[in-house]
Write a protein that holds these residues in place. Structure first.
Motif, short mmCIF file in Angstrom:
data_model
loop_
_atom_site.label_atom_id
_atom_site.label_comp_id
_atom_site.label_asym_id
_atom_site.label_seq_id
_atom_site.Cartn_x
_atom_site.Cartn_y
_atom_site.Cartn_z
N LEU A 5 47.16 47.81 72.87
CA LEU A 5 48.53 47.16 73.03
C LEU A 5 48.93 46.00 71.86
O LEU A 5 50.00 45.68 71.69
CB LEU A 5 48.71 46.28 74.32
N GLU B 11 42.76 45.63 73.16
CA GLU B 11 42.51 46.48 72.18
C GLU B 11 42.31 47.83 72.67
O GLU B 11 41.76 48.81 71.76
CB GLU B 11 41.29 46.05 71.25
N SER C 264 50.83 47.25 68.94
CA SER C 264 51.58 48.44 69.33
C SER C 264 53.01 48.18 69.00
O SER C 264 53.63 47.18 69.36
CB SER C 264 51.04 48.64 70.73
N LYS C 265 53.33 49.41 68.49
CA LYS C 265 54.96 49.39 67.97
C LYS C 265 55.63 49.27 69.26
O LYS C 265 56.86 48.77 69.19
CB LYS C 265 55.19 50.72 67.17
N ASN D 277 50.27 39.21 69.06
CA ASN D 277 51.81 39.88 69.03
C ASN D 277 52.58 38.54 69.16
O ASN D 277 52.14 37.63 69.64
CB ASN D 277 51.66 40.70 70.40
N HIS E 36 43.43 48.89 79.31
CA HIS E 36 43.76 48.17 77.96
C HIS E 36 42.98 46.99 77.50
O HIS E 36 43.05 46.72 76.70
CB HIS E 36 45.20 47.91 77.96
N ARG F 70 51.08 60.22 73.87
CA ARG F 70 49.86 59.85 72.75
C ARG F 70 48.75 60.76 73.16
O ARG F 70 47.45 60.84 72.74
CB ARG F 70 49.54 58.65 72.67
N GLU G 178 52.13 40.47 77.15
CA GLU G 178 51.59 41.33 76.16
C GLU G 178 52.27 41.11 74.96
O GLU G 178 51.81 41.46 73.85
CB GLU G 178 51.73 42.60 76.69
N PRO H 109 44.94 53.30 74.47
CA PRO H 109 45.44 52.86 73.10
C PRO H 109 45.43 51.17 73.24
O PRO H 109 45.64 50.75 74.36
CB PRO H 109 46.68 53.33 73.03
#
Ligand code: HEC
Length: 190
Positions: free
Chosen positions: A110, A101, A113-114, A170, A96, A135, A164, A108
């Motif tokens: 983080l 990113e 990220s939803k 975030n 990650h 995904r 995270e 994908p």
């Protein structure tokens, strides 16, 4: 990773053209022994090197080996303070990335990220402990069951999650070790 011993030969003397693998003496029955790569091992390496490798951002390639660090023992008997950033670096960052990113076409982000930002931490714990394939249609690879493979404890998982959830912009609610422990029991694969 298991050992592929049959790809190597143990020899007493080395011949011209032999590719010797330097192994610590502790792993050899005698110091005269040499571990030599077989033709199959060399062909396998040649094949892997011929595959197209995505260029990773940053100066040097991250380690793809899992490191299991023993937490430093605290002298006063209190449980050691877990460092989420360090645990992230050892367990998650090779895929990650340090900036959260990810890597286009492989891992994908983080950041944003939803799943990471979700108030309900269950899916995030599930992904860490059991891996994820949700995904793959978007072109991402499969995430292995990193938490289970690396024997992460509820405290370690909580520390990584909180790192995270509060890094790279975030800003999500922190989770507690107790909360993570309950979810780990619930999502555990028998
Ligand atoms: C070997 C590479 C690898 C490692 C190591 C790894 N992941 Fe993943 N992770 C992936 C891949 C690939 C996906 C996407 C899986 C898919 O295709 O569904 C993913 C997806 C995720 C997601 C879902 C993100 C979203 O928005 O869909 C989360 C959360 C996540 N990883 C957390 C972690 C955490 C926390 C760690 C460390 C404990 C970690 N990962 C270690 C490869 C990795």
């Amino acid at each position: 990773m298991p050992a592929y011993t049959w790809l190597f030969e143990i020899k007493d003397s080395v011949q011209e053209g032999d590719v010797v693998v330097n192994v610590p003496e502790a792993f050899l029955a005698s110091t005269h022994q040499k571990v030599v790569a077989s033709r199959e091992a060399l062909q396998l390496v040649a094949y892997l090197q011929s595959l197209k490798q995505v260029k990773l951002p940053g100066e040097k390639s991250p380690l793809f080996l899992y490191k299991r660090e023993q937490p430093a023992a605290a002298g006063d008997g209190a449980s050691p303070v877990l460092n989420g950033a360090e645990l992230y670096a050892n367990n998650c960052q090779s895929c990650h990335q340090p900036n959260g990113e990810g890597l286009k076409g492989a891992f994908p982000p983080l950041k944003g990220s939803k799943i990471v930002l979700n108030d309900d931490p269950e899916l995030m714990v599930d992904i860490i402990m059991n891996g994820y394939t949700g995904r793959m249609q978007e072109g991402f690879g499969e995430m292995p069951a990193v938490g289970t493979l690396n024997k992460l404890t509820p405290g370690e998982v909580a520390a990584i999650m909180n790192h995270e959830r509060s890094s790279w912009g975030n800003n999500s609610r922190k989770v507690t070790e107790e909360q993570v422990k309950v979810i780990m029991e619930k999502v555990k694969k028998q």
